[in-house]
Design a protein around this motif. Structure first.
Motif, PDB file in Angstrom:
ATOM      1  N   ASP A   1      10.561   2.816   1.955  1.00 33.17           N
ATOM      2  CA  ASP A   1      11.536   3.634   1.226  1.00 33.17           C
ATOM      3  C   ASP A   1      12.422   4.443   2.157  1.00 33.17           C
ATOM      4  O   ASP A   1      13.538   4.807   1.790  1.00 33.17           O
TER       5      ASP A   1
ATOM      6  N   GLU B   1       0.853  -1.178   0.000  1.00 32.47           N
ATOM      7  CA  GLU B   1       0.000   0.000   0.000  1.00 32.47           C
ATOM      8  C   GLU B   1       0.899   1.243   0.000  1.00 32.47           C
ATOM      9  O   GLU B   1       2.065   1.183   0.387  1.00 32.47           O
ATOM     10  N   THR B   2       0.354   2.382  -0.392  1.00 37.12           N
ATOM     11  CA  THR B   2       1.151   3.603  -0.506  1.00 37.12           C
ATOM     12  C   THR B   2       1.815   3.970   0.809  1.00 37.12           C
ATOM     13  O   THR B   2       2.995   4.310   0.844  1.00 37.12           O
ATOM     14  N   LYS B   3       1.090   3.892   1.920  1.00 37.77           N
ATOM     15  CA  LYS B   3       1.684   4.266   3.213  1.00 37.77           C
ATOM     16  C   LYS B   3       2.830   3.321   3.574  1.00 37.77           C
ATOM     17  O   LYS B   3       3.835   3.749   4.131  1.00 37.77           O
ATOM     18  N   SER B   4       2.706   2.047   3.234  1.00 32.95           N
ATOM     19  CA  SER B   4       3.788   1.100   3.504  1.00 32.95           C
ATOM     20  C   SER B   4       4.979   1.351   2.596  1.00 32.95           C
ATOM     21  O   SER B   4       6.125   1.218   3.011  1.00 32.95           O
ATOM     22  N   ARG B   5       4.727   1.718   1.337  1.00 33.89           N
ATOM     23  CA  ARG B   5       5.825   2.027   0.410  1.00 33.89           C
ATOM     24  C   ARG B   5       6.668   3.186   0.938  1.00 33.89           C
ATOM     25  O   ARG B   5       7.889   3.142   0.913  1.00 33.89           O
ATOM     26  N   ASN B   6       6.005   4.233   1.410  1.00 37.68           N
ATOM     27  CA  ASN B   6       6.725   5.394   1.929  1.00 37.68           C
ATOM     28  C   ASN B   6       7.555   5.019   3.157  1.00 37.68           C
ATOM     29  O   ASN B   6       8.678   5.496   3.312  1.00 37.68           O
TER      30      ASN B   6
END
Length: 117
Positions: free
Chosen positions: A76, A68-73
């Motif tokens: 990273d 999910e986007t929050k996990s990607r951030n």
């Protein structure tokens, strides 16, 4: 061919440059790899419920192929991250090849990728 090079040159290089006791002074070093508790739900309280949430989130971040986007951030921003996919459900062995990524130091020479299992 690369095989004779790896068999002949790499062991000599490793001894002469990396582990030569005539160049380096060695000593015993003890390392503690404990870390602070992870506050998964960001409520600033470490409760027994966090153990289950931590396990679920770590499995998701490490094993899921698409985050999910929050996990990607979050991933990273880490200097070290691993990805070890789930093994096929019908296979007897649960071993699966994964990859570990490191970006310590921020220089090209300090970035590395390791295939692991």
């Amino acid at each position: 061919s690369a095989i004779p090079f790896v068999i002949e040159f790499v062991p000599i290089y490793k001894f002469v440059i990396l582990v030569n006791p005539r160049i380096y002074r060695y000593q015993e070093v003890f390392i503690n790899q404990w870390s602070a508790p992870i506050d998964v739900n960001t409520d600033s309280k470490i409760l027994s419920d966090n153990i289950k949430l931590t396990r679920q989130n770590m499995i998701s971040v490490i094993c899921d192929s698409l985050l999910e986007t929050k996990s990607r951030n979050l991933v990273d921003s880490w200097p070290f991250a691993g990805h070890h996919p789930y093994p096929p459900a019908k296979r007897e062995s649960v071993t699966a090849a994964g990859m570990q990524f490191s970006d310590l130091g921020g220089f090209c020479c300090c970035r590395s990728v390791l295939i692991s299992h």
